[in-house]
Design an enzyme around this catalytic site. Structure first.
Site, short mmCIF file in Angstrom:
data_model
loop_
_atom_site.label_atom_id
_atom_site.label_comp_id
_atom_site.label_asym_id
_atom_site.label_seq_id
_atom_site.Cartn_x
_atom_site.Cartn_y
_atom_site.Cartn_z
N GLY A 87 30.82 42.37 43.01
CA GLY A 87 31.11 41.48 44.13
C GLY A 87 32.10 42.13 45.07
O GLY A 87 32.76 43.10 44.70
N GLU A 141 37.00 37.47 43.37
CA GLU A 141 36.68 37.73 44.78
C GLU A 141 37.26 36.63 45.68
O GLU A 141 37.70 36.90 46.80
CB GLU A 141 35.17 37.85 44.98
ZN LIG Z 1 38.87 43.12 43.45
#
Ligand SMILES: [Zn+2]
Length: 749
Positions: A211, A255
């Protein structure tokens, strides 16, 4: 501890493969930022400006909000509600994740950010002695914070229409998730937290990123890319992303931390042994080794020490932190109080449009305005295949607005209609395919969904005799009429007739797809047979030939991968349940051997040029039930390999079937197909009693072709079409050689 990382350097690229405890998937946020700065050098100044601003702004944050233990207590009213839209980019593969999986991620995010996850128990506290003899204390339990942020799937889209907060976009580009892809589907990033879910993230030439996020500071044209992108199998904790799988479910939490302004604890500072790390004082800087064995890094045992710092106590790396890369017992279960301060400062100053009451009403996620959305009808069945006379259970998955009534319609079913959320079991008495309809109605309107031919009901007993049958891929073959069918769970790619065969002119081929544009890794294709009556016999067999080359070169997408699987199943309940009878996997599935000489780049089409490139699979004996309704299934799980070929599928009763003999006699029929006559050519290794009969496809004996003793050596027996009154179609040559029986197909045009 201090990591030695320089953003944007080649060194960083080398690190990616070793990040996250040896996982191949890791966070691509730093790399993304480096690329953006490279493309837009002024961004570097913007970042520095933002950080200077943030530092000042944080001075105004009330320390009592986060530095006292009282600050951890849950408040009745959540401070920040963030509307979320999840864009699912898919190619009809398993990356088209379910609504339940999306919701499981939102639920997990909320538990993470509200300090409610069950693994908070793994946080450590204790004492340790440094090499210089100082005693230090640390307490990660008391540092953990309730961030007071809650994520909610949007209920209104930017146009004010009702939504479940999930957008699905069909595109093969899901294999190469990047900023360009985001622009295909993005909702106003000032109003919605955009999450893009893809099959694979491709940052530059790097594959294997789980991600990446965009930080809160400004980007040139960056608004349409603001949010996070995550691969589907690390999103949520059901469906394709199961807990305990490597990598893990905390990717989106990590994230989202970046998106709210948090850096890695090992983040860059002015010198490699600096003290600032992520700019957060209660997360100790972390030594991050480029060596996968991480010899210098603190472990859960607290036995390793910082080799850099002498200027302040060397606290153990906070492997509990969501922003750390560590995976292990104590990993990824907390944010700290100071991280909370930073997130709140970002939300108050850089992302304040999202949580304003006006925006919560606009996106439909506030608790105040009544829902004006009509419901959306949806349902599922656990077994859409069934035998005539059986019952099928349907489950309601409708969502959206309030539902007062359910109206079900079951074509061909008993009862034919039902009301209520749970319609009960529906009986189907006659073979066929049937539609199912569900209408849901509430105060805000109604919605109807019809799934055409959703239920497949098959005859409860065999319509084929127990004798010999074959499915070949000859151009006039009637295999589909006889009930053989290919079933695909996800793929666009399908088995297609191809002019290379084990023993005739054509096979069925599942073509390679070097860039996985049409095939989804892990997706399943099956050939399902019609039903056979094997009651009272134990001599049934099922056999076929296949050819396959794995693409194990690391340079190919899916390379280094030997996860393909070939399985054979039987079913006695019309495919409702299947029992595995044979599994061929790992390197055993290759038909051209193993090792580098036997591997193929996916850039090269694998063609099985002769019979040595094929393998035979036979299931027989106790593996085939003595039942009047036996079906077979050949299942192929794709994993990025080369072409897969299937041919010469045979079902029958054997008396001393001898595969070695079959190979030894090198049987051929020439010509085949034929108009007038064909020659049966074979080789006997010793003198044998030979009896040859001709059968039609339904197992009827049409007469004797040859009966007598033949000497060792090459033999030639002719069959004339007119002698047996043959019409166009498939016939079976049944050969008894000694005590063994062999069958071969011939075709009359
Ligand atoms: Zn990271």
């Amino acid at each position: 501890m201090k990591k030695l990382l320089l953003i944007g350097s080649l060194f960083f690229m080398g690190l990616m493969a070793n990040a996250q405890n040896g996982n191949t998937n890791s966070c691509g946020t730093d790399q993304h930022l480096a690329e953006q700065i490279k493309n837009n050098p002024s961004l570097k100044a913007a970042k520095e400006n933002y950080e200077a601003n943030l530092k000042e702004l944080m001075k105004n944050y009330n320390p009592n909000d986060y530095r006292t233990k009282a600050g951890q207590q849950k408040k009745a009213t959540i401070k920040y509600i963030i509307p979320v839209v999840v864009h699912v980019f898919h190619n009809n593969g398993s990356e088209n994740i379910s609504e339940a999986q999306v919701k499981s991620e939102i639920d997990f995010l909320n538990k993470s950010f509200r300090n409610l996850n069950s693994d908070t128990i793994n946080r450590r506290a204790g004492m340790f002695i440094t090499p210089s003899g100082d005693t230090n204390y640390y307490d990660n339990k008391s540092l953990a914070a309730d961030i007071e942020v809650e994520f909610r799937l949007a209920k209104k889209d930017p146009q004010g229409n009702c939504t479940n907060g999930i957008v699905r976009i069909f595109t093969p580009l899901t294999n190469k998730g990047n900023d360009e892809l985001k622009k295909m589907s993005v909702w106003d990033t000032k109003r919605y937290y955009n999450i893009w879910v893809v099959k694979q993230i491709n940052r530059g030439n790097t594959i294997g990123i789980a991600g990446y996020a965009q930080f809160p500071f400004g980007f040139g044209g960056g608004a349409s890319t603001d949010g996070i992108m995550v691969i589907h199998n690390e999103f949520g904790n059901v469906g394709t992303s199961q807990p305990g799988q490597t990598p893990n479910v905390t990717t989106s939490t990590h994230e989202t931390g970046h998106w709210l302004g948090l850096y890695h604890p090992f983040q860059i500072s002015s010198d490699s042994c600096g003290t600032d790390g992520d700019g957060v004082f209660d997360t100790p800087p972390t030594y991050f080794s480029p060596n996968s064995t991480e010899p210098l890094r603190n472990k859960c045992s607290n036995k390793s020490y910082n080799t850099c710092s002498t200027e302040k106590p060397d606290l153990p790396d906070m492997q509990e932190n969501y922003m750390d890369y560590f995976i292990g017992n104590c990993a990824s279960n907390m944010f700290t109080l100071e991280q909370k301060a930073r997130i709140h400062t970002v939300l108050e100053n850089f992302r304040f449009t999202l949580w304003q009451p006006e925006n919560l009403a606009f996106t439909g996620v506030d608790d105040l305005s009544p829902s004006t959305c009509p419901p959306v009808a949806a349902f599922n069945s656990q077994a859409p295949f069934t035998c005539a006379g059986s019952k099928v259970l349907f489950l309601d998955y409708s969502y959206g607005g309030t539902i007062n009534t359910y109206e079900w319609t079951f074509e061909g079913g008993t009862p034919a209609t039902a009301t209520g959320k749970v319609p009960g079991q529906i009986q189907y008495d006659n073979a066929g395919t049937y539609d199912v309809t569900l209408k849901v109605t509430g105060p805000n309107g109604s919605n109807t969904i019809t799934l055409p031919d959703y239920v497949t009901v098959l005859p409860a007993s065999s319509n084929l005799p127990g004798g010999y049958y074959t499915a070949d891929w000859w151009y006039q073959n009637n295999w589909e009429e006889k009930g053989w069918r290919f079933v695909y769970e996800n793929d666009q790619n399908q088995f297609k007739r191809f002019g290379i065969s084990y023993n005739q002119n054509a096979s069925m081929r599942y073509s390679q797809d070097p860039f996985n544009q049409y095939n989804s890794v892990g997706s399943i294709s099956s050939l399902i047979s019609p039903s056979f009556d094997f009651s009272g016999t134990t001599t049934a067999y099922f056999s076929f030939n296949y050819a396959f080359a794995q693409a194990v070169l690391s340079s190919t997408v899916g390379g280094g991968n030997t996860a393909e699987e070939l399985k054979v199943y039987t079913s006695v309940d019309c495919g409702k349940t299947w029992i595995v009878r044979e599994t061929i996997n790992s390197t055993n599935i290759s038909t051209i051997g193993t090792g580098s000489s036997a591997t193929l780049s996916s850039a090269i089409d694998f063609i099985p040029a002769d019979q040595s490139k094929w393998k035979t699979v036979t299931v027989s004996g106790a593996k085939i039930p003595s039942n009047s309704n036996v079906r077979f299934k050949i299942e192929f799980k794709y994993s990025g390999g080369n072409n897969f070929y299937l041919d010469n599928v045979n079902v029958g009763l054997s008396t001393g079937l001898n595969q070695n003999l079959a190979d030894a006699i090198q049987f051929k029929a020439q010509p085949n197909p034929f108009n007038v006559s064909t020659n049966l050519i074979y080789n006997l290794v010793s003198s044998e009693n030979v009896e040859i009969h001709l059968f039609d496809i339904l197992g009827k004996d049409l007469g004797t072709v040859f009966s007598g003793t033949q000497a060792a050596g090459s033999q030639n027996v002719e069959i004339e079409k007119n002698a047996f009154h043959l019409t166009p179609g498939i016939y079976l040559v049944n050969m008894k050689i000694g005590n063994s029986t062999l069958n071969h197909k011939i075709i009359v045009e």
